[in-house]
Design a protein around this motif. Structure first.
Motif, short mmCIF file in Angstrom:
data_model
loop_
_atom_site.label_atom_id
_atom_site.label_comp_id
_atom_site.label_asym_id
_atom_site.label_seq_id
_atom_site.Cartn_x
_atom_site.Cartn_y
_atom_site.Cartn_z
N PRO A 292 0.82 -1.22 0.00
CA PRO A 292 0.00 0.00 0.00
C PRO A 292 0.85 1.27 0.00
CG PRO A 292 -0.84 -1.59 1.60
CD PRO A 292 0.49 -2.10 1.13
N ARG A 293 0.46 2.22 -0.85
CA ARG A 293 1.10 3.53 -0.90
C ARG A 293 0.14 4.61 -0.40
NH1 ARG A 293 6.16 1.66 -1.23
NH2 ARG A 293 6.39 0.21 -2.97
N HIS A 294 -1.10 4.23 -0.13
CA HIS A 294 -2.10 5.16 0.39
C HIS A 294 -2.35 6.33 -0.57
CE1 HIS A 294 -1.69 2.79 4.01
NE2 HIS A 294 -0.39 3.06 4.05
N ASP A 295 -2.33 6.01 -1.85
CA ASP A 295 -2.59 7.04 -2.86
C ASP A 295 -4.02 7.54 -2.77
OD1 ASP A 295 -0.13 7.12 -4.75
OD2 ASP A 295 -0.54 4.97 -4.55
N ARG A 296 -4.18 8.83 -3.02
CA ARG A 296 -5.50 9.40 -3.18
C ARG A 296 -5.72 9.63 -4.67
NH1 ARG A 296 -6.00 13.76 1.86
NH2 ARG A 296 -5.65 12.21 3.52
N TRP A 297 -6.11 8.55 -5.32
CA TRP A 297 -6.20 8.55 -6.77
C TRP A 297 -7.21 9.58 -7.28
CZ3 TRP A 297 -2.37 5.78 -8.63
CH2 TRP A 297 -1.95 4.62 -7.97
N ARG A 298 -6.92 10.14 -8.43
CA ARG A 298 -7.85 11.03 -9.12
C ARG A 298 -8.82 10.17 -9.95
NH1 ARG A 298 -5.90 13.35 -13.14
NH2 ARG A 298 -7.05 15.32 -13.14
N HIS A 299 -9.99 10.73 -10.24
CA HIS A 299 -10.93 10.04 -11.12
C HIS A 299 -11.68 11.09 -11.94
CE1 HIS A 299 -13.24 6.36 -12.21
NE2 HIS A 299 -14.11 7.29 -12.60
N VAL A 300 -11.09 11.45 -13.07
CA VAL A 300 -11.69 12.42 -13.99
C VAL A 300 -12.23 11.62 -15.17
CG1 VAL A 300 -11.33 14.48 -15.39
CG2 VAL A 300 -10.07 14.19 -13.24
N THR A 301 -13.55 11.51 -15.26
CA THR A 301 -14.18 10.63 -16.24
C THR A 301 -13.73 10.94 -17.66
OG1 THR A 301 -16.10 10.36 -14.81
CG2 THR A 301 -16.39 9.83 -17.14
N GLU A 302 -13.64 12.21 -17.99
CA GLU A 302 -13.27 12.58 -19.37
C GLU A 302 -11.85 12.10 -19.71
OE1 GLU A 302 -14.44 14.60 -17.08
OE2 GLU A 302 -16.43 15.14 -17.83
N GLU A 303 -10.94 12.18 -18.75
CA GLU A 303 -9.57 11.73 -18.99
C GLU A 303 -9.51 10.21 -19.13
OE1 GLU A 303 -7.20 15.32 -16.64
OE2 GLU A 303 -7.07 13.25 -15.89
N ILE A 304 -10.25 9.51 -18.30
CA ILE A 304 -10.26 8.05 -18.38
C ILE A 304 -10.86 7.59 -19.69
CG2 ILE A 304 -11.24 5.96 -17.34
CD1 ILE A 304 -11.06 7.43 -14.62
N GLU A 305 -11.93 8.23 -20.13
CA GLU A 305 -12.54 7.87 -21.41
C GLU A 305 -11.58 8.14 -22.56
OE1 GLU A 305 -16.20 10.00 -21.54
OE2 GLU A 305 -17.28 8.53 -20.29
N ALA A 306 -10.87 9.26 -22.50
CA ALA A 306 -9.89 9.57 -23.55
C ALA A 306 -8.80 8.51 -23.59
CB ALA A 306 -9.29 10.95 -23.31
N TRP A 307 -8.38 8.04 -22.42
CA TRP A 307 -7.37 6.98 -22.36
C TRP A 307 -7.94 5.69 -22.95
CZ3 TRP A 307 -7.14 2.30 -19.65
CH2 TRP A 307 -5.88 1.70 -19.57
#
Length: 458
Positions: A292-307
């Motif tokens: 575990p790194r205890h990341d606070r991941w981002r979740h930007v739908t538009e960026e994920i869809e573009a990926w």
């Protein structure tokens, strides 16, 4: 007349199949059984690409068994219930199966052992069919250490392990009169179309590709396996995943060629085994951080869809994701680039990317997919958890002439390599002329954001 059952899972082949060989040795007649597992559908693991490949592989296995006087017996339902039912109908005293390394396989095996014992039948579990060295066969010295967490010491031990010999395909497979469903079609296994460039499944195709690979390309693997345009990897991973090809046989035959390419390829086979032994010891690593790194991941739908769609504005990343969509496959270097961009540049949870890969990869298995994603994310076994693969630097190094990008990104087909590498820096008007999207993120800003995120997470 003694009867046994050979339960096929991820070993859809007649060559070098310990389960089939043991079942034939154990009895005068054998039921070669495959159960279309309705229980696994709820896991989201049965997707169109793997369904199509599985349908091909089962048809090919049935043909191979018929050439030996037998046939594949197919049932549909819960694997444990159907296997017990077939064993009772055939009067089989023993069921043979290959061990798995996932939580699902372990639960299935335990249920099967209990249910068969209730009817005074025996389950015999053979070494895992998906690896050359079985998970758990190698452990570090020291108390309470049940697996290797670092690849290099594992590889040193793995190289010295005495791998069993290769078993020949049986000459005959006598099968008793047992009811069978028809061979499944892809559309009955999963809804939706498969990728248009999906490879053909089955042992016959696996062995054709194996012969071609050993005849020449293997010797150059060390020099070209990361060259994206060269397409110089074996493309055998789907056949290993479904067990159409034995990793033990592949290891022996690769070791039979004493050259740098073969040595580098053998190392990649060791990485497969390494991940399976990690998952077998730590099943939660399928969906929880191994470290575990205890990341606070981002979740930007538009960026994920573009990926997902290969519209990030970084040509080599987009090429990799578009190849995945078209073929249900991509070379290892492309997987690393695409994964690093999502988790390190966009700072998105590795599980989001792993799920997308599993939705499309024909060779997608839990051990290698999830643990490779964790390696890239720095939550797995990588000893340099904060490394970031810069897509511009990686493109210049592994696609210097821009051939891979031109193959998969038609908007850039008419550009020379120099211009392809400059595309992310073009102004809006120039990009509009190309019909290619603007970069969805600034690399320097993204790198700083990732470093800050990791520092904040401690």
């Amino acid at each position: 007349m003694r009867v046994s059952v050979a339960l096929f899972t991820a070993d859809l082949r007649t060559h070098d199949n310990p389960v089939l060989v043991a079942a034939l040795k154990d009895a005068e007649r054998v039921v070669p059984l495959f159960v279309v597992d309705t229980g696994i559908r709820s896991t989201g693991f049965v997707v169109p690409n793997r369904a199509a490949f599985l349908a091909d592989s089962l048809a090919d296995l049935d043909a191979a068994l018929r050439a030996r006087g037998g046939r594949l017996v197919v049932r549909v339902g819960d694997v444990v219930e159907e296997t017990c039912r077939v064993a009772a109908e055939a009067g089989a005293a023993v069921v043979h199966i290959a061990a798995g390394s996932s939580r699902y396989a372990a639960r299935r095996e335990e249920r099967l052992r209990v249910e068969l014992a209730d009817s005074r039948r025996e389950l015999r579990v053979h070494a895992a069919s998906l690896t050359a060295v079985p998970p758990g066969a190698l452990t570090p010295t020291g108390k309470d250490k049940d697996h290797f967490a670092v690849f290099t010491p594992y590889f040193r031990r793995w190289e010295g392990f005495s791998v069993r010999g290769v078993l020949p395909a049986p000459d005959a497979v006598p099968v008793p009169d047992v009811r069978s469903a028809g061979l499944p079609r892809a559309e009955s296994l999963a809804s939706g179309p498969a990728s248009p460039g999906l490879p053909t499944g089955g042992e016959s195709e696996a062995r054709r590709r194996l012969r071609s690979w050993l005849a020449g390309p293997l010797s150059a693997y060390d020099d070209h396996h990361d060259d994206l345009a060269a397409d110089a990897t074996s493309r055998l991973s789907p056949y290993l995943h479904f067990g159409c090809l034995s990793p033990t046989e592949l290891l022996h035959r690769a070791r039979g060629q004493d050259n740098p390419g073969a040595h580098a390829f053998v190392r990649q086979l060791a990485w497969r085994d390494f991940h399976h032994q990690v998952l077998a010891a730590r099943p939660d690593a399928a969906d929880h951080d191994y470290r575990p790194r205890h990341d606070r991941w981002r979740h930007v739908t538009e960026e994920i869809e573009a990926w997902h769609e290969g519209r990030t504005g970084y040509p080599v990343v987009d090429a990799a994701l578009r190849q995945l969509s078209h073929e249900g496959w991509m070379p290892g270097r492309a997987r690393l680039l695409a994964a690093s961009f999502l988790v390190k540049t966009l700072y998105v949870d590795w599980r989001v990317g792993a799920r997308h890969f599993l939705d499309l990869l024909v060779d997608g298995d839990i051990a290698n997919n999830q643990l490779n994603w964790q390696w890239v994310a720095g939550t797995g076994t990588d000893t340099r958890p904060d490394r970031v693969l810069n897509p511009l630097t990686q493109a210049r190094r592994f696609d210097p002439r821009g051939e891979y990008v031109r193959r998969w990104v038609p908007e850039l087909r008419n550009l020379d390599a120099r211009m392809i590498h400059r595309v992310p820096h073009l102004d809006a008007a120039a990009r509009a002329d190309l019909g290619y999207p603007a970069p969805i993120v600034d690399l320097a800003m993204a790198a700083a954001r990732f470093r800050q995120g990791r520092e904040a997470a401690g």
